[in-house]
Motif scaffolding. Sequence first.
Motif, short mmCIF file in Angstrom:
data_model
loop_
_atom_site.label_atom_id
_atom_site.label_comp_id
_atom_site.label_asym_id
_atom_site.label_seq_id
_atom_site.Cartn_x
_atom_site.Cartn_y
_atom_site.Cartn_z
N VAL A 51 0.84 -1.20 0.00
CA VAL A 51 0.00 0.00 0.00
C VAL A 51 0.87 1.25 0.00
N GLY A 52 0.35 2.30 -0.63
CA GLY A 52 1.05 3.57 -0.63
C GLY A 52 0.63 4.45 0.53
N ASP A 53 1.02 5.72 0.48
CA ASP A 53 0.68 6.67 1.54
C ASP A 53 -0.63 7.40 1.22
N GLU A 54 -1.22 7.97 2.25
CA GLU A 54 -2.38 8.85 2.12
C GLU A 54 -3.51 8.21 1.30
N LEU A 55 -3.93 7.02 1.71
CA LEU A 55 -5.02 6.33 1.02
C LEU A 55 -6.34 7.05 1.30
N LYS A 56 -7.11 7.32 0.24
CA LYS A 56 -8.43 7.93 0.41
C LYS A 56 -9.41 6.92 1.03
N VAL A 57 -9.24 5.64 0.67
CA VAL A 57 -10.02 4.55 1.26
C VAL A 57 -9.03 3.64 1.96
N PRO A 58 -9.16 3.43 3.26
CA PRO A 58 -8.17 2.64 4.00
C PRO A 58 -8.13 1.16 3.59
N HIS A 59 -6.94 0.65 3.36
CA HIS A 59 -6.72 -0.76 3.05
C HIS A 59 -5.43 -1.20 3.73
N THR A 60 -5.30 -2.51 3.94
CA THR A 60 -4.11 -3.05 4.58
C THR A 60 -3.54 -4.21 3.78
N VAL A 61 -2.25 -4.44 3.94
CA VAL A 61 -1.60 -5.59 3.29
C VAL A 61 -2.25 -6.88 3.80
N GLY A 62 -2.56 -7.79 2.88
CA GLY A 62 -3.21 -9.05 3.23
C GLY A 62 -4.72 -9.01 3.09
N GLU A 63 -5.25 -7.83 2.85
CA GLU A 63 -6.71 -7.69 2.72
C GLU A 63 -7.19 -8.28 1.39
N ARG A 64 -8.27 -9.04 1.44
CA ARG A 64 -8.88 -9.61 0.23
C ARG A 64 -9.84 -8.57 -0.35
N VAL A 65 -9.70 -8.33 -1.66
CA VAL A 65 -10.49 -7.26 -2.28
C VAL A 65 -11.03 -7.67 -3.64
N ASN A 66 -12.13 -7.03 -4.00
CA ASN A 66 -12.60 -7.00 -5.39
C ASN A 66 -12.01 -5.74 -5.98
N VAL A 67 -11.60 -5.78 -7.25
CA VAL A 67 -10.94 -4.62 -7.85
C VAL A 67 -11.47 -4.36 -9.25
N SER A 68 -11.60 -3.08 -9.59
CA SER A 68 -11.99 -2.67 -10.93
C SER A 68 -10.76 -2.32 -11.73
N GLY A 69 -10.73 -2.73 -13.00
CA GLY A 69 -9.60 -2.47 -13.87
C GLY A 69 -9.70 -1.13 -14.57
N PRO A 70 -9.08 -0.99 -15.75
CA PRO A 70 -8.58 -2.10 -16.57
C PRO A 70 -7.28 -2.70 -16.05
N GLY A 71 -7.10 -4.00 -16.37
CA GLY A 71 -5.88 -4.67 -16.04
C GLY A 71 -6.01 -5.88 -15.15
N THR A 72 -7.23 -6.33 -14.87
CA THR A 72 -7.41 -7.46 -13.95
C THR A 72 -7.02 -8.81 -14.57
N TRP A 73 -6.75 -8.84 -15.87
CA TRP A 73 -6.30 -10.09 -16.47
C TRP A 73 -4.80 -10.31 -16.27
N GLY A 74 -4.14 -9.36 -15.62
CA GLY A 74 -2.72 -9.51 -15.34
C GLY A 74 -2.48 -10.24 -14.02
N GLU A 75 -1.23 -10.51 -13.71
CA GLU A 75 -0.88 -11.19 -12.46
C GLU A 75 -1.00 -10.24 -11.27
N TYR A 76 -0.64 -8.97 -11.51
CA TYR A 76 -0.75 -7.93 -10.49
C TYR A 76 -1.42 -6.71 -11.11
N ILE A 77 -2.02 -5.88 -10.25
CA ILE A 77 -2.62 -4.64 -10.73
C ILE A 77 -2.38 -3.54 -9.70
N LEU A 78 -2.03 -2.36 -10.18
CA LEU A 78 -1.80 -1.20 -9.32
C LEU A 78 -2.95 -0.22 -9.55
N VAL A 79 -3.70 0.08 -8.50
CA VAL A 79 -4.89 0.93 -8.65
C VAL A 79 -4.97 1.94 -7.51
#
Length: 253
Positions: A51-79
């Motif tokens: 995770v980066g700094d100053e998250l508008k929506v709080p998240h933590t490492v290890g958290e399971r999430v649903n994510v919107s792309g584009p790019g979800t067909w990749g191995e990793y995604i940065l959003v």
Amino acid sequence: LTMPEKNQVLIKIEFAAIHPADTMIISGDYPTSLKRPHPIGFEGSGVIVAVGDELKVPHTVGERVNVSGPGTWGEYILVNSEACRKVPDDISLEDAALFFANPVTTVCLANLVQKGNHKAAIHTAGSSAMGRMMIKYFKHKGIKLINIVRNEKYIEELKAEGADYVLNSTDKDFEVQLKEIAEKEGATISFEAVAGTLTGKILANQPEDSICYLYGGLEGEQLKGLQVGDFIFQGKTLTGFWLGKYFKQNFTE
């Protein structure tokens, strides 16, 4: 890997959905501001690994999430942090890969029914994953739903899931059945995902002053068989529904 910066999270993808919009973007039929080559995949699920700094929506490492792309067909995604949503413990990551688009579309379509004071609705992708969600959610909201399928095997299957009506669009008397039920239930709104010749058939057999929302094109990009009289003399309306635009206008600042 590119590590997250301000308001970003890095997610390892576990599952990715294949939506019709994904195939449309591959064929070049989906509007996008991205230049080719560009990442594919509108939705998926995974685990946050950084995770980066100053998250508008709080998240933590290890958290399971649903994510919107584009790019979800990749191995990793940065959003950005607001592009992903925490998955409840009782939902698998496989199911969570379809956590957003279909459920949110279902809710939005029900909102259109209620805002327009329609008594009942028609849906032409009755046997789809979203169609099955609509059957349950519309019943929960007290909205009668006429479900259209293209294969006889789905009729009893959907009725067992609680469908009010299921019609086969390949039956010879399909339009007669549709007109009778639509008039009886006051189905003055429809949601059309097939296009081709079906859109015109749906509109032609809805009551006067009905509206049809076209949100898909399973039979291609062309509409055929629309009747001028339905619009001039019957006061019917054909318009489009795009989740991205509707959600942005109604549920975000």
